[in-house]
Design a protein around this motif. Sequence first.
Motif, PDB file in Angstrom:
ATOM      1  N   ASN A 199      -0.844   3.485   5.467  1.00  0.00           N
ATOM      2  CA  ASN A 199      -0.157   3.832   3.588  1.00  0.00           C
ATOM      3  C   ASN A 199      -1.428   4.046   2.814  1.00  0.00           C
ATOM      4  O   ASN A 199      -1.777   3.787   3.446  1.00  0.00           O
ATOM      5  CB  ASN A 199       0.062   2.060   3.628  1.00  0.00           C
ATOM      6  CG  ASN A 199       1.338   1.520   4.450  1.00  0.00           C
ATOM      7  OD1 ASN A 199       2.236   2.203   4.941  1.00  0.00           O
ATOM      8  ND2 ASN A 199       1.434   0.443   5.061  1.00  0.00           N
ATOM      9  N   TRP A 200      -0.972   4.872   2.437  1.00  0.00           N
ATOM     10  CA  TRP A 200      -1.899   5.508   1.236  1.00  0.00           C
ATOM     11  C   TRP A 200      -2.079   4.228  -0.462  1.00  0.00           C
ATOM     12  O   TRP A 200      -0.901   3.304  -0.034  1.00  0.00           O
ATOM     13  CB  TRP A 200      -1.537   6.024   0.476  1.00  0.00           C
ATOM     14  CG  TRP A 200      -1.383   7.714   1.297  1.00  0.00           C
ATOM     15  CD1 TRP A 200      -0.733   7.471   1.863  1.00  0.00           C
ATOM     16  CD2 TRP A 200      -2.833   8.445   1.805  1.00  0.00           C
ATOM     17  NE1 TRP A 200      -1.271   9.018   3.445  1.00  0.00           N
ATOM     18  CE2 TRP A 200      -2.789   9.428   2.869  1.00  0.00           C
ATOM     19  CE3 TRP A 200      -4.560   8.324   1.085  1.00  0.00           C
ATOM     20  CZ2 TRP A 200      -3.592   9.964   3.475  1.00  0.00           C
ATOM     21  CZ3 TRP A 200      -5.324   8.851   1.586  1.00  0.00           C
ATOM     22  CH2 TRP A 200      -5.248   9.984   2.521  1.00  0.00           C
ATOM     23  N   VAL A 201      -3.208   4.134  -0.450  1.00  0.00           N
ATOM     24  CA  VAL A 201      -3.919   2.943  -1.043  1.00  0.00           C
ATOM     25  C   VAL A 201      -4.074   3.296  -2.789  1.00  0.00           C
ATOM     26  O   VAL A 201      -5.273   4.086  -2.162  1.00  0.00           O
ATOM     27  CB  VAL A 201      -4.581   1.327  -1.082  1.00  0.00           C
ATOM     28  CG1 VAL A 201      -4.671   0.973  -1.993  1.00  0.00           C
ATOM     29  CG2 VAL A 201      -4.061   0.795   0.340  1.00  0.00           C
ATOM     30  N   LEU A 202      -3.422   3.414  -3.821  1.00  0.00           N
ATOM     31  CA  LEU A 202      -3.818   3.995  -4.809  1.00  0.00           C
ATOM     32  C   LEU A 202      -4.136   3.203  -5.964  1.00  0.00           C
ATOM     33  O   LEU A 202      -3.422   1.979  -5.826  1.00  0.00           O
ATOM     34  CB  LEU A 202      -2.870   5.019  -5.802  1.00  0.00           C
ATOM     35  CG  LEU A 202      -2.722   5.785  -4.337  1.00  0.00           C
ATOM     36  CD1 LEU A 202      -1.342   5.986  -3.894  1.00  0.00           C
ATOM     37  CD2 LEU A 202      -2.195   7.664  -5.262  1.00  0.00           C
ATOM     38  N   SER A 203      -5.004   2.801  -6.486  1.00  0.00           N
ATOM     39  CA  SER A 203      -5.543   1.881  -7.701  1.00  0.00           C
ATOM     40  C   SER A 203      -6.540   2.687  -9.095  1.00  0.00           C
ATOM     41  O   SER A 203      -7.223   3.562  -8.446  1.00  0.00           O
ATOM     42  CB  SER A 203      -6.161   1.219  -6.682  1.00  0.00           C
ATOM     43  OG  SER A 203      -7.576   1.208  -6.186  1.00  0.00           O
ATOM     44  N   LYS A 204      -6.849   1.523 -10.124  1.00  0.00           N
ATOM     45  CA  LYS A 204      -8.022   2.197 -10.408  1.00  0.00           C
ATOM     46  C   LYS A 204      -8.813   1.772 -11.418  1.00  0.00           C
ATOM     47  O   LYS A 204      -9.818   1.809 -11.650  1.00  0.00           O
ATOM     48  CB  LYS A 204      -6.561   1.883 -12.306  1.00  0.00           C
ATOM     49  CG  LYS A 204      -4.746   2.505 -12.585  1.00  0.00           C
ATOM     50  CD  LYS A 204      -4.237   1.598 -13.672  1.00  0.00           C
ATOM     51  CE  LYS A 204      -3.033   2.711 -13.722  1.00  0.00           C
ATOM     52  NZ  LYS A 204      -2.373   2.475 -14.858  1.00  0.00           N
ATOM     53  N   ASN A 205      -8.961   0.804  -9.980  1.00  0.00           N
ATOM     54  CA  ASN A 205     -10.332  -0.204 -10.173  1.00  0.00           C
ATOM     55  C   ASN A 205     -10.473  -0.180  -8.083  1.00  0.00           C
ATOM     56  O   ASN A 205      -9.832   0.125  -7.511  1.00  0.00           O
ATOM     57  CB  ASN A 205     -10.604  -1.708 -10.277  1.00  0.00           C
ATOM     58  CG  ASN A 205     -10.147  -1.767 -11.797  1.00  0.00           C
ATOM     59  OD1 ASN A 205     -10.689  -0.942 -12.448  1.00  0.00           O
ATOM     60  ND2 ASN A 205      -9.372  -1.959 -12.691  1.00  0.00           N
TER      61      ASN A 205
END
Length: 208
Positions: A199-205
């Motif tokens: 899975n790809w995890v995209l985050s702002k922090n």
Amino acid sequence: MVRDNGGADGFIFSEVFDQQCYNLPLDENTAYIIDLGANAGFTAVYFSRLFPKATIACVEPMPGNIQLLKENLTLNNVNAVIFEAAASVKDEQIAMEIADKDYANKVHNIPFGKSISDDTITVKGLGMQTILTQLNWPHVDLLKIDIEGYEGILLSTNNSWLNKVSVIIMEIHEGVTIDLVKAITDPYGFTYVVLQQGNWVLSKNRLF
């Protein structure tokens, strides 16, 4: 509860609980989670154990999956809201292709995802903004997306709702590339991108 459905539920159950592909280092006080493509509820149950203070919104369009989703949420005392619909770019009726595996049903006639069949069912589609308005949440701590290719459309169209999301964990499908996803989400502050357990995890922090 797992169905005898050709191993489809067993496969997802193993991904979620044995491989722990949705194990994320988020704060234990994580409060708001949306599960797009909730299927039979395995991921929602897992999130409820990982983040016991969270309220979870499950979005699932297929009637057979919805029935088991409700049962699994009840059996596991999960604090959840169910939207019996497909996540969409707007409120509309959507044709879903019916797959031989209960986890592989997909929106019909889109340029992403594996083509399944012309055997379709019409379901209700709800725009993401409609879902968020009905939930009336101040923000979304975690958004899980597994919608068999429609992610390529959902993220790129009418997507200002991304401003309210902190972390996305998603599976991408045929025709959708991580470069495309990054180009779409980067303007909304998703600057950290990591591949974890498929899975790809995209985050702002930074998470990892």
